[in-house]
Motif scaffolding. Structure first.
Motif, PDB file in Angstrom:
ATOM      1  N   GLY A  30      12.362  -0.278  28.434  1.00  0.00           N
ATOM      2  CA  GLY A  30      13.190  -1.575  27.624  1.00  0.00           C
ATOM      3  C   GLY A  30      12.460  -2.729  27.871  1.00  0.00           C
ATOM      4  O   GLY A  30      11.578  -2.979  28.932  1.00  0.00           O
ATOM      5  N   PHE A  31      12.575  -3.514  27.009  1.00  0.00           N
ATOM      6  CA  PHE A  31      12.025  -5.113  26.968  1.00  0.00           C
ATOM      7  C   PHE A  31      12.735  -5.879  26.386  1.00  0.00           C
ATOM      8  O   PHE A  31      13.451  -5.604  25.309  1.00  0.00           O
ATOM      9  N   GLY A  32      12.685  -7.358  26.641  1.00  0.00           N
ATOM     10  CA  GLY A  32      13.300  -8.289  25.828  1.00  0.00           C
ATOM     11  C   GLY A  32      12.302  -9.031  25.066  1.00  0.00           C
ATOM     12  O   GLY A  32      11.040  -8.902  25.366  1.00  0.00           O
ATOM     13  N   LEU A  33      12.818  -9.546  24.077  1.00  0.00           N
ATOM     14  CA  LEU A  33      11.813 -10.281  23.257  1.00  0.00           C
ATOM     15  C   LEU A  33      12.596 -11.757  22.994  1.00  0.00           C
ATOM     16  O   LEU A  33      13.689 -11.962  22.575  1.00  0.00           O
ATOM     17  N   TYR A  34      11.606 -13.007  23.283  1.00  0.00           N
ATOM     18  CA  TYR A  34      12.097 -14.112  22.948  1.00  0.00           C
ATOM     19  C   TYR A  34      10.921 -14.981  22.572  1.00  0.00           C
ATOM     20  O   TYR A  34       9.812 -14.784  22.953  1.00  0.00           O
ATOM     21  N   SER A  35      11.310 -16.047  22.051  1.00  0.00           N
ATOM     22  CA  SER A  35      10.070 -17.020  21.298  1.00  0.00           C
ATOM     23  C   SER A  35       9.761 -18.154  22.493  1.00  0.00           C
ATOM     24  O   SER A  35      10.465 -18.384  23.463  1.00  0.00           O
ATOM     25  N   ALA A 230       3.412   3.437  34.404  1.00  0.00           N
ATOM     26  CA  ALA A 230       4.491   4.176  35.360  1.00  0.00           C
ATOM     27  C   ALA A 230       5.988   4.072  34.718  1.00  0.00           C
ATOM     28  O   ALA A 230       7.129   4.594  35.192  1.00  0.00           O
ATOM     29  N   GLY A 231       6.369   2.896  33.972  1.00  0.00           N
ATOM     30  CA  GLY A 231       7.405   2.407  33.620  1.00  0.00           C
ATOM     31  C   GLY A 231       8.003   1.428  34.194  1.00  0.00           C
ATOM     32  O   GLY A 231       7.491   1.018  35.489  1.00  0.00           O
ATOM     33  N   ASN A 232       9.255   0.958  34.064  1.00  0.00           N
ATOM     34  CA  ASN A 232       9.616  -0.237  34.371  1.00  0.00           C
ATOM     35  C   ASN A 232      11.211  -0.082  34.923  1.00  0.00           C
ATOM     36  O   ASN A 232      12.035   0.326  34.222  1.00  0.00           O
ATOM     37  N   ARG A 233      11.384  -0.732  35.892  1.00  0.00           N
ATOM     38  CA  ARG A 233      12.822  -0.504  36.564  1.00  0.00           C
ATOM     39  C   ARG A 233      13.858  -1.388  35.561  1.00  0.00           C
ATOM     40  O   ARG A 233      14.915  -0.960  35.317  1.00  0.00           O
ATOM     41  N   VAL A 234      13.431  -2.527  35.149  1.00  0.00           N
ATOM     42  CA  VAL A 234      14.323  -3.263  34.063  1.00  0.00           C
ATOM     43  C   VAL A 234      14.760  -2.506  32.923  1.00  0.00           C
ATOM     44  O   VAL A 234      15.536  -2.719  32.252  1.00  0.00           O
ATOM     45  N   GLY A 235      13.882  -1.628  32.469  1.00  0.00           N
ATOM     46  CA  GLY A 235      13.886  -0.683  31.468  1.00  0.00           C
ATOM     47  C   GLY A 235      14.726   0.671  31.566  1.00  0.00           C
ATOM     48  O   GLY A 235      14.776   1.446  30.735  1.00  0.00           O
ATOM     49  N   ALA A 261       4.297  -5.198  44.812  1.00  0.00           N
ATOM     50  CA  ALA A 261       4.863  -4.208  43.697  1.00  0.00           C
ATOM     51  C   ALA A 261       6.059  -4.958  42.898  1.00  0.00           C
ATOM     52  O   ALA A 261       6.864  -5.449  43.610  1.00  0.00           O
ATOM     53  N   SER A 262       5.855  -4.801  41.728  1.00  0.00           N
ATOM     54  CA  SER A 262       6.853  -5.739  40.841  1.00  0.00           C
ATOM     55  C   SER A 262       8.094  -4.892  41.001  1.00  0.00           C
ATOM     56  O   SER A 262       8.357  -3.780  41.084  1.00  0.00           O
ATOM     57  N   ILE A 263       9.209  -5.728  41.310  1.00  0.00           N
ATOM     58  CA  ILE A 263      10.619  -5.386  41.257  1.00  0.00           C
ATOM     59  C   ILE A 263      11.078  -4.729  39.961  1.00  0.00           C
ATOM     60  O   ILE A 263      11.775  -3.615  39.909  1.00  0.00           O
ATOM     61  N   ASP A 264      10.913  -5.695  38.767  1.00  0.00           N
ATOM     62  CA  ASP A 264      11.481  -5.193  37.533  1.00  0.00           C
ATOM     63  C   ASP A 264      10.433  -4.663  36.525  1.00  0.00           C
ATOM     64  O   ASP A 264      10.719  -3.630  36.042  1.00  0.00           O
ATOM     65  N   ALA A 265       9.002  -4.978  36.797  1.00  0.00           N
ATOM     66  CA  ALA A 265       8.126  -4.486  35.813  1.00  0.00           C
ATOM     67  C   ALA A 265       7.061  -3.393  36.512  1.00  0.00           C
ATOM     68  O   ALA A 265       6.023  -3.277  36.456  1.00  0.00           O
ATOM     69  N   SER A 266       7.979  -2.341  37.092  1.00  0.00           N
ATOM     70  CA  SER A 266       7.111  -1.470  37.708  1.00  0.00           C
ATOM     71  C   SER A 266       8.120  -0.184  37.928  1.00  0.00           C
ATOM     72  O   SER A 266       9.580  -0.407  37.753  1.00  0.00           O
ATOM     73  N   GLY A 295       5.098  -5.883  32.215  1.00  0.00           N
ATOM     74  CA  GLY A 295       5.469  -4.622  32.576  1.00  0.00           C
ATOM     75  C   GLY A 295       4.323  -3.638  32.660  1.00  0.00           C
ATOM     76  O   GLY A 295       2.993  -3.940  32.652  1.00  0.00           O
ATOM     77  N   THR A 296       4.498  -2.406  32.817  1.00  0.00           N
ATOM     78  CA  THR A 296       3.456  -1.369  33.155  1.00  0.00           C
ATOM     79  C   THR A 296       2.664  -1.113  31.694  1.00  0.00           C
ATOM     80  O   THR A 296       1.477  -0.314  31.729  1.00  0.00           O
ATOM     81  N   SER A 297       3.311  -1.162  30.697  1.00  0.00           N
ATOM     82  CA  SER A 297       2.670  -1.086  29.454  1.00  0.00           C
ATOM     83  C   SER A 297       1.507  -1.989  29.277  1.00  0.00           C
ATOM     84  O   SER A 297       0.425  -1.644  28.825  1.00  0.00           O
ATOM     85  N   GLY A 298       1.539  -3.149  29.931  1.00  0.00           N
ATOM     86  CA  GLY A 298       0.246  -4.023  30.063  1.00  0.00           C
ATOM     87  C   GLY A 298      -0.647  -3.487  31.279  1.00  0.00           C
ATOM     88  O   GLY A 298      -1.892  -3.745  31.183  1.00  0.00           O
ATOM     89  N   SER A 299      -0.214  -3.082  32.379  1.00  0.00           N
ATOM     90  CA  SER A 299      -0.971  -2.601  33.517  1.00  0.00           C
ATOM     91  C   SER A 299      -1.893  -1.357  33.075  1.00  0.00           C
ATOM     92  O   SER A 299      -3.093  -1.341  33.555  1.00  0.00           O
TER      93      SER A 299
END
Length: 467
Positions: A30-35, A230-235, A261-266, A295-299
């Motif tokens: 999952g991910f959020g999108l904002y401007s 690896a994926g994201n906990r927030v997702g 280690a990222s709490i949300d983005a890993s 997110g790990t999508s960028g890692s």
């Protein structure tokens, strides 16, 4: 992963974040999108902290990825982005719903593939106006020689991209599922010269469909490095999910801005090989925009880019030795040795390109061939093709079941059963009689029983004389 978007044109400021989901197999990333306020392209260049902190700028002294094709299996890549001009060498649409060349965004997050591609192999671009930005950082991240001064510079700015588009996250108009798209995408990438494959998609289940086995085996047998997020906990990815759990795949965990280690983005898991930055990342959007995301999508593309640098420097080095070079030069973090948060440690691109690394006996992250041999009992003599016909069922080997002959019921058993029933009935009547006697006695006794209305507990209460 969280994204904040800024384009070269003005964008309305969103009132709140919009939650979106990118689905692979039965789970989601999952991910959020904002401007965000508009920014000049060179300001984005200045914020690419991972280029220096992960040792990438030093690694450019050795290699920039020339001559290596990296396949990005994602939502499609916009080859017209200013920072990707000349970077996309071809592509394919595995979804059946996009452009045949894979260069059109599809699915729930059509911009996702372009974000990944610019981080991996962006070239930057010439500024529209030569005037410097007054808000530029005092120490901008240096770019390799020949890179344009503005925009996003990827980890491997001279590598070539193969864009393989997949439709994930919603009903695919073509009807093709991820079980069909992922193996088809992997095979096409291998057959079209990819030496590295980046998969920045994940799921919340460690299992993968058996339909993927042959394709990942094919990539292993053809000496291709596969890097996965690896994926994201927030997702929803508390633990690493497929395809990052497949043996032999270089799985990338995420770090926060402090290098922890990222709490949300890993996420975490025993299949993690190495950790790389996952927060405050920057990437390009279709149409020439830019985004800050996490997110790990960028890692994953950071590490896939380093794999491309290595394969460019040593073209004859095997995929298992490329992976070994990355993980064995990583800086140990967390618990000593390999652990489920950092894997072998934090990415050190300079060491991966410059250090002397002993040759490994095999891929330190395992082998899909061995896994199939043990768990699927597969024949690995030749590259396994996808099945084209139904496999006939084997002849039954168990003896035919027999039915025991019916016999009349025993009169002795019936008599015993009746005696037991009558005995319990007499006992029940005796208990009821004793209870009635006790109730009559309590009626004339000043010690009464009262039930607590709050707790339901029963207690004895002494009462005084009545009037």
């Amino acid at each position: 992963m969280h994204l904040s978007i800024s384009r070269t044109a003005r964008l309305p400021r969103a009132a709140a974040a919009v939650l979106l989901v990118l689905v692979l197999a039965a789970s989601c990333l999952g991910f959020g999108l904002y401007s965000a306020p508009a920014a000049q392209a060179d300001e984005w260049r200045d914020k690419q902290y991972w280029l220096a902190e992960s040792g990438i700028t030093k690694a450019w002294e050795v290699s920039k990825g020339a001559g290596v094709k990296v396949a990005i299996i994602d939502s499609g890549v916009d080859a017209e982005h200013p920072d990707l001009k000349g970077a996309v060498a071809g592509g394919y649409d595995a979804s059946g719903s996009g452009r045949p060349d894979g260069q059109q965004g599809v699915g729930v997050k059509p911009e996702h593939g372009t974000l990944v591609a610019t981080m991996l192999a962006g070239r930057g671009h010439q500024p529209a106006t030569p005037s410097p930005s007054p808000t530029a950082s005092a120490s901008p991240a240096p770019a390799p020689s020949g890179a344009a001064p503005d925009g996003i510079v990827g980890v491997a700015p001279e590598a070539q991209i193969l864009s393989v588009s997949t439709w994930l996250g919603s009903a695919n108009p073509s009807g093709k599922s991820d079980q069909d798209q992922i193996p088809e995408a992997v095979r096409w990438a291998v057959d079209n010269g990819a030496k590295v494959i980046n998969i920045s998609l994940g799921s919340t289940t460690p299992q993968w469909p058996q339909s993927w086995d042959a394709a990942f085996l094919y990539a292993e047998q053809k000496d291709v490095v596969i890097v996965a997020a690896a994926g994201n906990r927030v997702g929803g990815n508390i633990q690493v999910g497929a395809p990052a759990t497949i043996p032999g795949v270089l799985t990338v965990a995420g770090l926060d801005r402090k290098g922890a280690a990222s709490i949300d983005a890993s996420s975490q898991g025993i299949s993690i090989g190495v950790a790389a930055p996952a927060e405050n990342l920057l990437g390009g959007l279709p149409g020439g925009g830019y985004a800050e995301w996490a997110g790990t999508s960028g890692s994953a593309p950071i590490v896939a880019g380093v794999a491309a640098l290595i394969r460019s420097k040593w073209p004859s080095m095997s995929a298992e030795q490329v992976i070994n070079r990355i993980v064995s030069t990583a800086r140990d973090a967390g618990a000593p040795g390999k652990d489920p948060l950092y894997g072998f440690g934090v990415l050190n691109a300079e060491a991966a390109l410059k250090d002397s690394v002993p040759e490994a006996a095999g891929n330190p992250l395992g082998s899909i061939a061995e896994w199939i041999r043990v768990h699927r009992r597969g024949n690995l003599a030749t590259p396994a093709p996808l099945p084209t016909t139904d496999v006939p069922s084997a002849a039954p080997t168990l003896p035919e079941a027999t039915v025991p002959a019916a016999e009349p019921p025993s009169q002795r058993d019936s008599a015993i059963g009746a005696t037991v029933v009558i005995g319990f009935g007499v006992l029940f009547v005796a208990i009821l009689g004793a209870a009635a006697v006790q109730l009559r006695r309590a009626a004339g006794n000043p010690a009464l029983l009262r039930e607590d209305a709050e707790t339901g507990a029963t207690e004895t209460v002494e009462t005084g004389p009545t009037t």
